[in-house]
Scaffold this active site. Structure first.
Site, short mmCIF file in Angstrom:
data_model
loop_
_atom_site.label_atom_id
_atom_site.label_comp_id
_atom_site.label_asym_id
_atom_site.label_seq_id
_atom_site.Cartn_x
_atom_site.Cartn_y
_atom_site.Cartn_z
N HIS A 46 0.81 -1.21 0.00
CA HIS A 46 0.00 0.00 0.00
C HIS A 46 0.86 1.27 0.00
CE1 HIS A 46 -3.89 1.92 0.71
NE2 HIS A 46 -3.26 2.76 1.50
N GLU A 90 -8.57 7.67 -4.81
CA GLU A 90 -7.93 6.69 -3.93
C GLU A 90 -8.94 5.63 -3.52
OE1 GLU A 90 -4.43 7.83 -1.23
OE2 GLU A 90 -6.19 7.88 0.04
N HIS A 92 -10.63 2.67 -1.07
CA HIS A 92 -10.83 2.20 0.30
C HIS A 92 -11.60 0.90 0.25
CE1 HIS A 92 -10.46 4.27 4.46
NE2 HIS A 92 -9.30 4.02 3.95
N ARG A 113 -8.44 15.05 2.37
CA ARG A 113 -7.23 15.57 3.02
C ARG A 113 -6.05 15.63 2.06
NH1 ARG A 113 -9.44 12.71 7.00
NH2 ARG A 113 -8.14 10.87 6.80
N GLN A 311 -8.37 9.19 12.12
CA GLN A 311 -8.63 10.08 10.98
C GLN A 311 -8.52 11.56 11.36
OE1 GLN A 311 -9.87 8.61 7.66
NE2 GLN A 311 -8.41 7.36 8.78
#
Lengths: 734, 232
Positions: A46, A90, A92, A113, A311
């Protein structure tokens, strides 16, 4: 009680024997638990891209308008008026399978972010979702949770969710894909980067407190799932969109000052990756005191602090004389602000906790000697080209069309979009479903961005290289179809286990196809993400290189949608051969998933697309739609359903069977609704672009070339039935 | 009319509101942080939409306790004008400035879509540029917009003409109470989308007229509300 660090623990942390050997070599001793944790996440698939990096290098990443390509938190392109668009997509996937709501929500939070950490105000979110078969018992719960999670987070932070795509296929039964994309805007001379600098400068932690959530999330995202995946729920983070909203506003306030030297969000691998990457990029050292980190729980160990994926946290390096200014801004927004360390000249990361040194690692080898694998590949066997004359059709066009517009892959997504706030900000010109790409205007300017996400996984599975070309070409086509000038893409490569040669072969071929398309269409990759090991119990997903495309319109008023006005000619742009291989008609009507997917002629893509954009910008086009899943007839029906206006459709050339002509999925095609088709066709001929008038709009029915008729209302009923009936048990007419 | 917009942490439609107000009045509204208490010089206080304090408690409940709210209440008591939209409407009900409550949408899902509103009276400062009975389009974007009050309160609101707006079909048909797909999507009692205080100077409504002030975003149906406020 600390675990003993040895090869077996390293294995548990996802490091191979060889990789652990390298750790020992770099450290010159047995690493501490915290050090082993740092190595294992930084060298996870990752974070390190160890299987994919050799291939990613083939992708074109440059163009005159590219300000920052891959390597930063997100890609940055010049969009004119002194502004830059900052964007990235991205995945998840793994968290969303285990805990759909929080997995999807934190996926949105994480990508936001990545974008505002560079100085951008986020102006749009999109997503690309793949789910298992609707008949699989888990799918409904996953769809519901993912949609609620995306809405729950995006709606609260006040960033409109303006577009996306959804596919269903049994290959995703045990492994859904949740790919989230954010687009932001910043002055192009005010882009914030992550390379730390300035010996002695304070390292500042802002945002939420750190807890024990998400520990080893990055490692989880780098392994296959087994039957025990439920037990991994504690590795999924919990999102707090309210804090994210405060963090956005506080960071943008701070970015208006000159306090920031470097900034990065704490995403996968939290404090570890942010500190290691910031110091590594800056060629400096960093020293952290974990006792200064705001903690949500007591008794956390150094290992837990470094590996937590709590987070809504950011790490910054500030100018020392601006610390008070920065602190005041974060206090206004009621966010934690803590100096947790400083920049050093040692080239090492040193982590202290309770007065002890818990980690002391040289950064250069940690970053530079990360494993890099050229894994073996095997080519995907190619399917045969189907001869349309040999594929029998047992149903008429009207019946096939009704089935197709109602099938899960083509039916209305309104049930989903209606749960996403698509208008907050007041700049959404084309909302979900209104056009081939979402169009979002820039506040106070005429300029607008066009945004889309695209991939056709069934093409990729049949021929990954063609599928890779097609995904990029379709994104380019969707931007073109609203009149935008396509600028760049972000890619989200979702594949199975890279240690299997057939999976690595898919990856390599998809990259080859994407690279060719990016090159031919001047459409570079500026950011991206790779998600491997998308397998559950040895079953891999379809190869899914999801593409997020960004284009620009100088004047938002020039954007066209797909809603068909009455009394216009419909012109089909591009060549039609009746390509049925891997088409939705073949799957949904004939019950077959075979053949080669349609080839993508990049010269034709470019020529046809440039012609279409020119016509739109010249003001000749009232509505436009690209021809993709389901072919020409489905595209016509979608235009009709968008406005409620019917169509009289012409007969087709006799050398192609009707079902192949109308449902085949040849590429590089568009439908244009124009007042004067003679002029359009003449202009097309001059440009060397195939063009044919195929329909006239008006009335409330589709009159089909085989003599059949179906009302637009009947099509809408079929189109809108699936999601509400499946998810809420609603039936039409309640 | 000199306008200010109250900003609570988590509010997210303050920019949309500022654009709409400035477009009609030519003046940038004052942005008021929720810890400020000085509203002097303002004729109109606007509480915009969003998720104040994340709406982690009941929507608007935390914001109703913010320092600025005492000043907002005093402004209302003085006969000042207040517009509360979406979360702003929820905050006004939580603060007791408007009666009733906004419950979860009947289908228990967030609703983001266009809706149509019928103007119940046109003799207020908010609706002076609409006709009575006119239908206009606005955007709804909320999870908790299901207006509820007891029958006595509803009868009083209706009796005193304090229902400002009702959900309707595009053709102007107001359904009777029930949730319908083409009109009253969130299940509001008596299809109520917005209400006034007895002096007609405070309006709370769930849908967003501020997102319908530019033809590029679909239509300008919300603009008359801001034009009327600017001219008042």
């Amino acid at each position: 009680m600390q675990k003993e660090v040895n090869q077996s623990l390293a294995r548990e942390f996802g490091l191979s024997a060889e990789e652990y050997g390298k750790v020992l070599e770099i450290m010159g001793r047995t690493p501490s638990l915290t050090e082993l944790g740092v190595f294992s996440v930084m060298w996870s698939e990752h974070c390190s891209y160890k299987s994919s990096r050799v291939w990613l290098r083939q992708l074109p990443t440059k163009a005159p308008w590219v300000i920052h390509g891959p390597g930063e938190n997100a890609g940055v392109v010049d969009i004119g008026d002194g502004l830059a668009a900052i964007f990235k997509m991205e995945s998840h996937n793994h968290p969303s399978f285990i805990e759909p709501y929080q997995g999807a929500a934190t996926g949105v939070g994480g990508i936001l972010r990545d974008v505002f950490t560079m100085g951008a105000r986020p102006i749009a979110n999109l997503n690309a979702l793949r789910f298992g078969s609707p008949s699989h018992p888990r799918t409904k719960r996953i769809v519901d949770g993912v949609v609620r999670g995306i809405g729950g987070y995006g709606n609260c932070v006040g960033v409109p969710t303006v577009g996306g795509e959804i596919n269903f296929h049994p290959a995703y039964d045990g492994n859904p894909l949740v790919n989230a994309m954010t687009v932001g805007i910043a002055p192009k001379d005010r882009i914030f980067l992550s390379a730390a600098a300035g010996i002695g400068n304070p390292v500042v932690y802002v945002g939420s407190k750190t807890g024990r959530d998400g520990i080893h999330g990055a490692t989880m995202a780098s392994a296959e799932f087994g039957a025990d995946s439920e037990e991994k729920r504690p590795t999924v983070q919990v999102g707090d969109p309210f804090t994210e909203k405060l963090l956005i506003e506080a960071c943008l306030d701070l970015m208006a000052t000159d306090a920031i030297v470097a900034i990065q969000d704490m995403g996968a691998a939290g404090l570890t990756s942010s500190s290691v990457e910031m110091a590594g990029k800056g060629g400096v050292g960093i020293e952290l005191d974990l006792n200064m980190v705001p903690a949500r729980e007591t008794g956390m160990t150094a290992y837990e602090f470094m590996l937590s994926e709590s987070q809504e946290r950011m790490l910054m390096v500030l100018r020392p004389d601006r610390e008070a200014v920065a602190r005041a801004i974060f206090e206004k927004w009621d966010l934690d602000f803590a100096v947790i360390g400083h920049i050093t000249d040692t080239g090492r990361i040193v982590v202290r906790h309770n007065g002890q040194i818990e980690a002391d690692i040289p950064l250069a080898p940690l970053n530079d000697e990360a494993p890099l694998y050229t894994r073996p590949t095997t080519e995907t066997p190619k399917g045969e080209k189907l001869n349309p004359a040999r594929v029998e059709s047992r149903v008429g066009l009207a019946s096939a069309l009704e089935t197709l517009v109602g099938c899960p892959d083509l039916c209305s997504r309104a049930w989903v979009w209606d749960q996403y706030d698509s208008t907050v900000g007041g700049q959404t010109v084309k909302r979900p479903g209104a056009a081939d790409a979402a169009v979002v205007k820039l506040e106070g300017l005429k300029r607008a961005l066009a945004l889309t996400t695209d991939c056709t996984p069934r093409y990729c599975a049949a021929d990954p290289e063609t599928g890779g070309r097609q995904a990029v070409a379709e994104a380019w086509r969707n931007l073109t179809a609203v009149g935008a000038r396509p600028l760049a893409i972000t890619d989200n490569m979702n594949f199975g286990n890279p240690e299997k040669p057939e999976i690595m072969g898919q990856f390599a071929a998809a990259i080859r196809g994407m690279a060719a398309a990016c090159e031919a269409l001047d459409f570079p990759v500026v950011s991206g993400n790779v998600s491997l090991y998308n397998e559950t119990e040895r079953r891999a997903i379809l190869p899914t290189p999801a593409i997020g495309g960004l284009g620009v319109l100088d004047d938002a008023a020039q954007a066209v949608g797909l809603a068909l006005p009455p009394w216009l000619d419909i012109v089909l742009i591009g060549a039609t051969t009746g390509w049925l291989g891997q088409s939705l008609w073949l799957r949904e009507i004939a019950g077959r998933e075979d053949g080669a997917p349609p080839p993508v002629d990049l010269v034709a893509e470019r020529t046809n697309g440039d012609f279409v954009r020119g016509q739109i910008l010249a003001g000749h086009v009232r509505a436009c739609h690209d021809v993709s899943d389901g072919g020409v007839l489905v595209a016509l029906a979608e235009m009709a359903m968008a406005s409620g206006i019917g169509l009289r459709i012409s007969t087709h050339p006799r050398d192609i069977p009707g079902h192949a002509y109308w449902f085949g999925e040849d590429q590089a095609r568009y439908l244009l609704a124009v007042p004067d088709s003679t002029a359009t066709i003449k202009a097309a001929e001059a440009a060397g672009v195939p063009a044919l008038r195929i329909a006239v709009s008006g009335g409330q029915d589709l009159t089909l070339p085989d003599g059949g008729t179906i009302s637009v209302q009947a099509l809408r009923d079929a189109h809108e039935r699936f999601f509400p009936a499946w998810m809420d048990g609603e039936t039409k007419g309640d | 009319m000199k306008a200010g917009i109250v900003v609570f942490p988590g509010i997210n439609r303050e920019r949309d509101m500022a654009i709409a107000l400035e477009q009609s009045s030519g003046v940038k509204p004052r942005m008021i942080w929720h810890k400020e208490t000085d509203l002097s010089g303002l004729d109109l206080v606007v509480i915009p939409g969003g998720f104040s304090f994340g709406d982690y408690l009941r929507c608007g409940a935390m914001a109703a306790q913010s320092p600025v709210m005492a000043s907002v209440r005093a402004h209302a008591d003085r006969g000042g004008y207040i517009l509360g939209v979406c979360n702003g409407f929820q905050i006004l009900t939580e603060a007791g400035i408007l009666p009733g409550a906004l419950l979860r949408n009947a289908a228990l899902r967030f609703l983001s879509m266009d809706c149509h509103l019928r103007v119940e009276r046109s003799d207020t400062v908010f609706t002076a540029r609409y006709q009575k009975g006119q239908t206009f389009r606005a955007v709804m974007a909320h999870g908790d917009g299901n207006y509820f009050a007891d029958d006595a309160t509803l009868d009083r609101l209706e009796g005193q003409g304090l229902v400002a707006l009702r959900y309707t079909t595009q053709q102007g048909n107001v359904p009777l109470g029930d949730i319908t797909k083409d009109a009253n999507r969130n299940g509001s009692v008596r299809s109520i989308a917005g209400i006034y205080t007895p002096n007609l100077r405070v309006l709370g409504l769930m849908p967003h007229p501020e997102d319908m002030v530019d033809p590029l975003m679909g239509c300008t149906d919300g603009k008359p509300l801001f034009d009327a406020l600017a001219a008042a």
